[in-house]
Write an enzyme that holds these catalytic residues in place. Sequence first.
Site, mmCIF file in Angstrom:
data_model
loop_
_atom_site.group_PDB
_atom_site.id
_atom_site.type_symbol
_atom_site.label_atom_id
_atom_site.label_comp_id
_atom_site.label_asym_id
_atom_site.label_seq_id
_atom_site.Cartn_x
_atom_site.Cartn_y
_atom_site.Cartn_z
ATOM 1 N N MET A 94 0.925 -1.365 -0.057
ATOM 2 C CA MET A 94 0.005 -0.047 -0.079
ATOM 3 C C MET A 94 0.794 1.243 0.036
ATOM 4 S SD MET A 94 -2.729 -1.027 -0.396
ATOM 5 C CE MET A 94 -3.652 0.443 -0.484
ATOM 6 N N ASP A 122 -1.079 17.611 -11.105
ATOM 7 C CA ASP A 122 -1.640 18.992 -10.613
ATOM 8 C C ASP A 122 -0.661 20.103 -11.482
ATOM 9 O OD1 ASP A 122 -2.835 20.725 -9.191
ATOM 10 O OD2 ASP A 122 -0.888 20.736 -7.882
#
Length: 156
Positions: free
Chosen positions: A112, A127
Amino acid sequence: MRLTHLDATGAATMVDVGEKSETARSARAEALVVMQAKTLDLIRDGNLKKGDVLAVARVAGIMAAKRTSDLIPLCHPLMLEKVAVDFEFEPALPGIRIHSEVRLSGKTGVEMEALTAAIIAALTIYDMAKAVDRTMTVTAVRVVEKSGGRSGDWTV
């Protein structure tokens, strides 16, 4: 099949790793940001107005891996020993492939954390470049290798 994140009553619970042995564990993940060729050129040449996209994305990915337990419910907070984020330009797509690697000696895996590093680096690229390319896509996020622990080693 017993689900590991549910207790006997069906309530969500964090897996108890107290009895597990500490072992060397690692995971590698990747993500892909597909973009226009001119956007790839701007990033590669360091000509985006927001600055060095890859330097910022690398730091964002490393920071994100360290904060995975704050972002993903029921993940254990881990003392990571290594987090690396690297980039590969793929002009044929065109795009950037993000590679992450996470390592530790511990009682639970780091898949993870590796995935979080890769996807946050990809989102940071998006972004920083969205002002010049709204057509970008983030795709192909996956674990490509893990080692250590009871389930052993695995590679794509």
